[in-house]
Design a protein around this motif. Sequence first.
Motif, mmCIF file in Angstrom:
data_model
loop_
_atom_site.group_PDB
_atom_site.id
_atom_site.type_symbol
_atom_site.label_atom_id
_atom_site.label_comp_id
_atom_site.label_asym_id
_atom_site.label_seq_id
_atom_site.Cartn_x
_atom_site.Cartn_y
_atom_site.Cartn_z
ATOM 1 N N ARG A 47 31.093 -14.785 49.716
ATOM 2 C CA ARG A 47 31.728 -15.230 48.449
ATOM 3 C C ARG A 47 32.837 -16.246 48.561
ATOM 4 N NH1 ARG A 47 27.353 -13.554 46.044
ATOM 5 N NH2 ARG A 47 27.258 -11.343 45.550
ATOM 6 N N THR A 76 22.070 -14.805 41.900
ATOM 7 C CA THR A 76 23.464 -15.185 41.724
ATOM 8 C C THR A 76 23.661 -16.650 42.123
ATOM 9 O OG1 THR A 76 24.053 -12.938 42.312
ATOM 10 C CG2 THR A 76 25.826 -14.570 42.384
ATOM 11 N N ASN A 118 18.274 -8.293 43.695
ATOM 12 C CA ASN A 118 17.151 -9.228 43.633
ATOM 13 C C ASN A 118 16.728 -9.557 45.054
ATOM 14 O OD1 ASN A 118 17.663 -9.311 40.896
ATOM 15 N ND2 ASN A 118 18.804 -11.247 41.013
HETATM 16 O O1 DOR Z 1 20.773 -9.166 44.776
HETATM 17 C C1 DOR Z 1 21.066 -10.268 45.183
HETATM 18 N N1 DOR Z 1 22.339 -10.721 45.148
HETATM 19 N N2 DOR Z 1 20.121 -11.074 45.646
HETATM 20 C C2 DOR Z 1 20.363 -12.360 45.959
HETATM 21 O O2 DOR Z 1 19.459 -13.034 46.343
HETATM 22 C C3 DOR Z 1 21.694 -12.934 45.747
HETATM 23 C C4 DOR Z 1 22.706 -11.901 45.831
HETATM 24 C C5 DOR Z 1 24.059 -12.394 45.349
HETATM 25 O O3 DOR Z 1 24.491 -13.428 45.846
HETATM 26 O O4 DOR Z 1 24.669 -11.735 44.528
#
Ligand code: DOR
Length: 445
Positions: A64, A153, A283
Amino acid sequence: MESILIQGATVVNEGQTKSVDVRIEGERITQVAQHIDPKEKDKLIDAKGLHLLPGLIDDQVHFREPGLTHKADIASESQAAIAGGITSFIEMPNTQPQTTSVQAMNEKFQLASGRAAANYSFMFGGTNDNLNEILNVDPTQVAGLKLFLGSSTGNMLVDQPEVLEKIFSSTNLVISVHCEDEQTIKENTAHYKSIYGEDIPVELHPLIRSEEACYLSSSQAIALAKKTGARLHVFHLSTAKETDLFDNSIPLEEKKITAEVCVHHLWFSDKDYADKQTRIKWNPAVKTQADQDGLWAALNDDRIDVLATDHAPHTLVEKQNPYTQAPSGGPLVQHALLALLTAAKNGKISLEKLVQKACHNPAILFDIKDRGFLRPGYYADMVLVDLQGKTHVTKANLLYKCQWSPFEGTVFDARIHSTFVNGTLAYADGKVLNVNAGKKLEFDR
Ligand code: DOR
């Protein structure tokens, strides 16, 4: 030069488990042998009853930084990583700004320098319009290229077929892909929104981000890699069906198409949504028990090459939004190895296979220099684990900036005793002892 002698550990390395002594001098392992005579200057560590593993190399994390540091940052999450036995990480480009230019990439390396408790590298992000930047990337400087072939995201979807074909045909970087077909997801979301509005029950997440969406997107990426000769690595498989797209008839070194699975897809199933709610919204989605079983089978028979986390923290406040606004992802690095060791004790995987997939194979796949194995001359990245111990996950012992975990309340059947990063004892007995022992990963390319 400081020298440490680890005596009597049960070492899991290169397909074998045996009692071995290991000497570290400075940053590197200098000796691995059945018995090593102590020298006067050696700091002795009695590791009888403990297992010694190479530190894990996590090829997919989201720390992040820059721009989303209310969720996490490189310092906080790398400390959580070493507390979990992960000594190297490859971080993803969906930060703010996105890591889609050489300048942004260099700035990220600056941010990590001197602030990472584990060794680090980054993936460069591809978009619909940065081919020239991709071609300017020095492949000895970054882990690889990341393409979101399904949105998640950070709005980094790459969805123009002619762009994808150009990227696949023109880069030598390992192309790591997030595969979920956007159109399928859009249609499924619209359908459930027409019934529930924004507050769709999270149990429906695996029907929205469905098996079909995953399979269609993975098959297309693989077809394009075969057509163009690109080196493709498909991230976070979540369905049994996709595993049949991958080959186990050749060694990893010869594969042009490889696959990764993440801990949450091996641990949770759709039965867990009722209790965990959006805390296990990822995801791709966590799917059925049959999918989980299929993923374990493919990991064990080598259709899947790499075990990782996709550590992707969001704040609890963000996660508590209604379904359509609750972001996907959750923090994992502190507990991934503990979950895998617990699974190993339950017969899901052998310790040797675990080490192959989480330590050796990421090093082989990304040509990481002198890491991933316990070998003389290699960096002393390693983790001592106690398989008789237990770890009770509570809020009080979380090191994540976001201060929650999908594993809260879980008691794992193992304990991380200590972690070495570049020869430094960086974590022991529940405490981070060194916050900046991490170095930039180097690549033998
Ligand atoms: O669940 C997920 N979160 N899958 C992703 O591919 C991105 C990740 C995120 O950066 O929050």
